[in-house]
Design a protein around this motif. Structure first.
Motif, PDB file in Angstrom:
ATOM      1  N   GLY A  75       0.739  -1.147   0.178  1.00  0.00           N
ATOM      2  CA  GLY A  75       0.047   0.222  -0.023  1.00  0.00           C
ATOM      3  C   GLY A  75       0.915   1.286   0.120  1.00  0.00           C
ATOM      4  O   GLY A  75       0.549   2.199  -0.812  1.00  0.00           O
ATOM      5  N   THR A  91      -4.349   6.724   3.320  1.00  0.00           N
ATOM      6  CA  THR A  91      -4.811   6.245   2.071  1.00  0.00           C
ATOM      7  C   THR A  91      -4.662   4.369   2.465  1.00  0.00           C
ATOM      8  O   THR A  91      -5.475   3.657   1.934  1.00  0.00           O
ATOM      9  CB  THR A  91      -3.908   6.447   1.044  1.00  0.00           C
ATOM     10  OG1 THR A  91      -4.101   7.824   0.755  1.00  0.00           O
ATOM     11  CG2 THR A  91      -4.171   5.696  -0.227  1.00  0.00           C
ATOM     12  N   ARG A 109      -7.903   1.094   2.982  1.00  0.00           N
ATOM     13  CA  ARG A 109      -7.880  -0.209   1.839  1.00  0.00           C
ATOM     14  C   ARG A 109      -8.293  -1.316   2.687  1.00  0.00           C
ATOM     15  O   ARG A 109      -8.607  -2.409   1.950  1.00  0.00           O
ATOM     16  CB  ARG A 109      -6.517  -0.260   1.075  1.00  0.00           C
ATOM     17  CG  ARG A 109      -5.867   0.940   0.527  1.00  0.00           C
ATOM     18  CD  ARG A 109      -4.687   0.650  -0.254  1.00  0.00           C
ATOM     19  NE  ARG A 109      -4.819  -0.236  -1.431  1.00  0.00           N
ATOM     20  CZ  ARG A 109      -3.698  -0.799  -2.025  1.00  0.00           C
ATOM     21  NH1 ARG A 109      -2.478  -0.384  -1.626  1.00  0.00           N
ATOM     22  NH2 ARG A 109      -3.999  -1.836  -2.812  1.00  0.00           N
TER      23      ARG A 109
END
Length: 334
Positions: free
Chosen positions: A189, A213, A217
């Motif tokens: 990631g 971010t 996920r």
């Protein structure tokens, strides 16, 4: 004749002594269980002894469970021992879960204990991590790497070191992926987040955007943990990977151009040699044709088709032609 009552009493006495000996050998353990509110019968103790189960350990573990208010039978404890489980750690995990208000029954605790066997972990550690979250370094220092490296769109490399705070998810612990999967997913990631950044400056300006971010996920799906937070511990600028790739591409293009030029040069040399060979072939044909002229003239003299005067006129014409040619050519170009 022997006394019949004595013959009967002797075997009875022997059996009685054996029973007393057996009772005395298990009396201490039986009394210990009785006094601590976890009674167990002598028959159960003998059965565990014959089954290869350390009855003293089983009784001690059951006493610990009963004192903590956990009802578990000696049969279940013995069965878990025979399955290769750590009965003491399992009971301690149940007690820790009970004190922390976590719902955990005996069967689930046994399953977790057997799942952690051989992994260096324990069911007690799993429960403690569920109560007190642990921090995982990403990347793992034991892997030999100290940072996770990604390249932004402008070609600049960014080096990141992250710390992941996780809590054990007991319902997913059996069959769930462990720490290595968490580290791999977080690393992936981070690399992806850096890769979609337009410039490395954006990453340096707001490193928390990486953690937000990546955390969004849902990387803990299918794992034995619940990710609580992802914190960026360090961000640094690495090499200009884009420039190095451009230099490498330019060098490759130059080598290709040189190879193609060498191919064309070799083809030109081969063509030149071929033309020289063809010239030599044509010159040989000319010489061969010139050699036929005297023979033809001799044949013409013999047959009467050419006279002496005709031959002199031809020689005069050739001489006149050669003279005119020499006069018409400038000096130095003859």
């Amino acid at each position: 004749m022997p006394d019949i009552p004595l013959l009967i009493l002797i075997p009875i006495a022997v059996v009685a002594l054996v029973l007393v000996g057996i009772f005395l050998s298990y009396f201490g353990t039986w009394l210990k269980a009785k006094l601590n509110g976890a009674p167990v019968s002598i028959v159960n103790l003998v059965g565990m002894r014959l089954g290869g189960v350390p009855y003293g350990l089983v009784v001690s573990v059951r006493i610990t469970a009963v004192k903590a208010g956990i009802a578990v039978s000696t049969d279940k404890i013995a069965a878990h021992f025979l399955a290769g489980g750590n009965v003491l750690a399992t009971v301690q995990a149940l007690i820790a879960a009970q004190k922390a208000g976590i719902t955990l029954d005996w069967d689930r605790a046994c399953a977790i204990d057997l799942a952690t066997k051989g992994s260096g972990k324990s069911v007690l550690e799993a429960v403690r991590t569920s109560v007190d979250p642990k921090v995982i370094d990403c990347p793992n220092p034991e892997s030999g790497r100290t940072t996770i490296d990604g390249v932004a769109k402008d070609g600049i490399q960014v080096k990141v070191k992250a710390r992941v705070t996780v809590r054990t998810h007991l319902d997913r612990f059996v069959g769930g992926a462990k720490e290595e999967t968490i580290i791999a997913r977080v690393g992936e990631g981070i690399v992806t987040t850096i890769g979609i950044a337009d410039s490395y400056k954006h990453v340096l300006e707001s490193p928390d955007s990486i953690s937000k971010t990546v955390l969004a996920r849902g990387l803990d799906v299918g794992t034995a943990f619940e990710i609580l937070s992802i914190d960026i511990a360090d961000v640094d600028v690495g090499e200009n990977v884009g420039a190095k790739l451009q230099v490498a591409q330019a060098e490759a293009n130059k080598n290709m151009a040189q190879a193609q030029a060498e191919i064309r040069r070799a083809a030109a040399v081969a063509l030149e040699q071929e033309m020289k060979a063809r010239v030599q072939e044509m010159q040989a044909k000319v010489v061969e044709s010139q050699a036929q002229v005297p023979l033809a003239m001799a044949e013409a003299f013999r047959s009467g088709r050419l006279g002496i005067m005709d031959y002199y006129r031809m020689e005069n014409i050739q001489s006149d032609t050669a003279m005119r040619t020499s006069i018409s050519q400038p000096e130095g170009k003859k």
